[in-house]
Design a protein around this motif. Sequence first.
Motif, mmCIF file in Angstrom:
data_model
loop_
_atom_site.group_PDB
_atom_site.id
_atom_site.type_symbol
_atom_site.label_atom_id
_atom_site.label_comp_id
_atom_site.label_asym_id
_atom_site.label_seq_id
_atom_site.Cartn_x
_atom_site.Cartn_y
_atom_site.Cartn_z
ATOM 1 N N ARG A 327 4.656 -14.612 13.685
ATOM 2 C CA ARG A 327 3.297 -14.074 13.764
ATOM 3 C C ARG A 327 2.720 -13.793 12.372
ATOM 4 O O ARG A 327 1.517 -13.647 12.219
ATOM 5 C CB ARG A 327 3.296 -12.803 14.616
ATOM 6 C CG ARG A 327 3.862 -13.029 16.018
ATOM 7 C CD ARG A 327 3.895 -11.736 16.822
ATOM 8 N NE ARG A 327 2.555 -11.319 17.197
ATOM 9 C CZ ARG A 327 2.266 -10.116 17.696
ATOM 10 N NH1 ARG A 327 3.223 -9.208 17.819
ATOM 11 N NH2 ARG A 327 1.036 -9.807 18.027
ATOM 12 N N ALA A 328 3.572 -13.683 11.382
ATOM 13 C CA ALA A 328 3.155 -13.470 9.998
ATOM 14 C C ALA A 328 4.286 -13.920 9.091
ATOM 15 O O ALA A 328 5.420 -14.132 9.532
ATOM 16 C CB ALA A 328 2.813 -12.002 9.752
ATOM 17 N N ASP A 329 3.973 -14.050 7.809
ATOM 18 C CA ASP A 329 4.978 -14.461 6.828
ATOM 19 C C ASP A 329 5.580 -13.279 6.086
ATOM 20 O O ASP A 329 6.644 -13.406 5.482
ATOM 21 C CB ASP A 329 4.336 -15.424 5.824
ATOM 22 C CG ASP A 329 3.854 -16.700 6.490
ATOM 23 O OD1 ASP A 329 4.709 -17.525 6.856
ATOM 24 O OD2 ASP A 329 2.626 -16.855 6.661
ATOM 25 N N ALA A 330 4.902 -12.139 6.113
ATOM 26 C CA ALA A 330 5.394 -10.923 5.469
ATOM 27 C C ALA A 330 4.686 -9.749 6.116
ATOM 28 O O ALA A 330 3.655 -9.907 6.784
ATOM 29 C CB ALA A 330 5.138 -10.941 3.969
ATOM 30 N N VAL A 331 5.237 -8.554 5.929
ATOM 31 C CA VAL A 331 4.581 -7.338 6.406
ATOM 32 C C VAL A 331 4.289 -6.436 5.216
ATOM 33 O O VAL A 331 5.078 -6.337 4.274
ATOM 34 C CB VAL A 331 5.434 -6.577 7.449
ATOM 35 C CG1 VAL A 331 5.556 -7.388 8.723
ATOM 36 C CG2 VAL A 331 6.803 -6.220 6.894
ATOM 37 N N LEU A 332 3.141 -5.807 5.253
ATOM 38 C CA LEU A 332 2.725 -4.868 4.227
ATOM 39 C C LEU A 332 2.760 -3.465 4.820
ATOM 40 O O LEU A 332 2.120 -3.203 5.843
ATOM 41 C CB LEU A 332 1.316 -5.196 3.748
ATOM 42 C CG LEU A 332 1.198 -6.402 2.823
ATOM 43 C CD1 LEU A 332 -0.186 -7.026 2.912
ATOM 44 C CD2 LEU A 332 1.478 -5.992 1.381
ATOM 45 N N LEU A 333 3.498 -2.587 4.176
ATOM 46 C CA LEU A 333 3.597 -1.211 4.623
ATOM 47 C C LEU A 333 2.780 -0.316 3.710
ATOM 48 O O LEU A 333 2.820 -0.471 2.485
ATOM 49 C CB LEU A 333 5.055 -0.739 4.631
ATOM 50 C CG LEU A 333 5.908 -1.107 5.853
ATOM 51 C CD1 LEU A 333 6.121 -2.605 5.919
ATOM 52 C CD2 LEU A 333 7.246 -0.391 5.787
ATOM 53 N N GLY A 334 2.069 0.628 4.304
ATOM 54 C CA GLY A 334 1.277 1.572 3.535
ATOM 55 C C GLY A 334 1.843 2.965 3.647
ATOM 56 O O GLY A 334 2.763 3.353 2.926
ATOM 57 N N ARG A 335 1.316 3.745 4.587
ATOM 58 C CA ARG A 335 1.713 5.149 4.710
ATOM 59 C C ARG A 335 3.207 5.322 4.961
ATOM 60 O O ARG A 335 3.799 6.317 4.545
ATOM 61 C CB ARG A 335 0.894 5.826 5.808
ATOM 62 C CG ARG A 335 -0.511 6.181 5.352
ATOM 63 C CD ARG A 335 -1.397 6.632 6.484
ATOM 64 N NE ARG A 335 -1.797 5.512 7.316
ATOM 65 C CZ ARG A 335 -2.661 5.615 8.334
ATOM 66 N NH1 ARG A 335 -3.187 6.789 8.625
ATOM 67 N NH2 ARG A 335 -2.993 4.551 9.038
ATOM 68 N N GLU A 336 3.816 4.352 5.621
ATOM 69 C CA GLU A 336 5.253 4.474 5.864
ATOM 70 C C GLU A 336 6.038 4.479 4.555
ATOM 71 O O GLU A 336 7.041 5.183 4.421
ATOM 72 C CB GLU A 336 5.731 3.340 6.778
ATOM 73 C CG GLU A 336 7.141 3.510 7.308
ATOM 74 C CD GLU A 336 7.335 4.739 8.184
ATOM 75 O OE1 GLU A 336 8.489 5.179 8.330
ATOM 76 O OE2 GLU A 336 6.336 5.265 8.725
ATOM 77 N N LEU A 337 5.561 3.720 3.568
ATOM 78 C CA LEU A 337 6.221 3.728 2.257
ATOM 79 C C LEU A 337 5.874 4.977 1.451
ATOM 80 O O LEU A 337 6.630 5.366 0.555
ATOM 81 C CB LEU A 337 5.869 2.468 1.466
ATOM 82 C CG LEU A 337 6.760 1.247 1.728
ATOM 83 C CD1 LEU A 337 6.240 0.033 0.982
ATOM 84 C CD2 LEU A 337 8.208 1.521 1.342
#
Length: 365
Positions: A327-337
Amino acid sequence: MSALFEPFTLRSLVVPNRVWMAPMCQYSAAPEGPDAGVPTDWHFTHLAARATGGTGLILAEATAVSPEGRISPNDLGLWNDTQAAGFRRITDFVRAQGAVVGIQLGHAGRKASVDVPWAGGGPVGPEAHGWTPVAPSPLPFDEGHHVPHELTVEEIQRVVDDFREAARRALAAGFQVVEVHGAHGYLVGQFLSPHSNHRTDAYGGSYENRTRFALQVVDAVREVWPDDLPVFFRISATDWLSENADDAREGWTADETVRFAEELRAHGVDLLDVSTGGNAPRARIATGPGYQVPFAERVKRETSLPVAAVGLITDPQQAEKILAEGRADAVLLGRELLRNPSWAWHAAAGLNVRGRAPEQYDYAI
């Protein structure tokens, strides 16, 4: 094998895993004087901690290409060489940890000249280091916000030049990825959407005209960015206006995002960072875990452009499933990081793979 911890190659760049840090503004730079827009110890600590925590790609926050392009007076900037030099110790450290370091270049447009969030985030004037924002059209973002100055064609070209020069400085500062901020209702996104762009010249009206500025910015960045390094584009895949059947207001749509993705690819963009919203203050958005992933998935399915998904991705199994299902090639984390700088270590342990840590921390994982 874990899809989340498989390396990902973009041009000559190999990112060690698919756990990436989304750009998140810290509103922590000096608002004026010789240190205006220059990164501080806070920015170093913020970005360095996620690099030592195993994150594969670190994207520094939205960094203004001009003083009037800042969201708040306390934003980072790359409109002068002092600011570029200030980033160098950050990029050197992040790269020494084996992570890839990138920067998001942006211009806030009509959403500029506001206070820091913890002080309310409202518009500020000259008495608080504020200024008159600029925009495609003289439409305030919301009630009580500044009425922006409508950019002339000549001024638009100066903004394009500002993006070019900021990209040049980003390279000198040691960044390996540059991302054009076209999302969340900031200037590039304001041009894209008929909700915020009411122009009748070559930069407004038709889809081709509304996308003209964004493509000129991409071309300017790509002109000075090395052929062997990638350019990203962050987009709000929808304004969440047309998706509401009872809302007649017109905005940027998911269909236009899919169409635009292929054009971005042709102009040298290597990955689309797919977010949503931010251009209409009272748009109705049904949020939940991974609520924006379907927009990234559609771009990946219907175009040739790689995508990163973002938005309430918090669980390692959830992230693994998104990637394993294509469904995607990578995931970007915001608040979790923000909550857990070493999220990548915990994710690796939960997926029974070996995480990446500095030698000083290796015995902890």
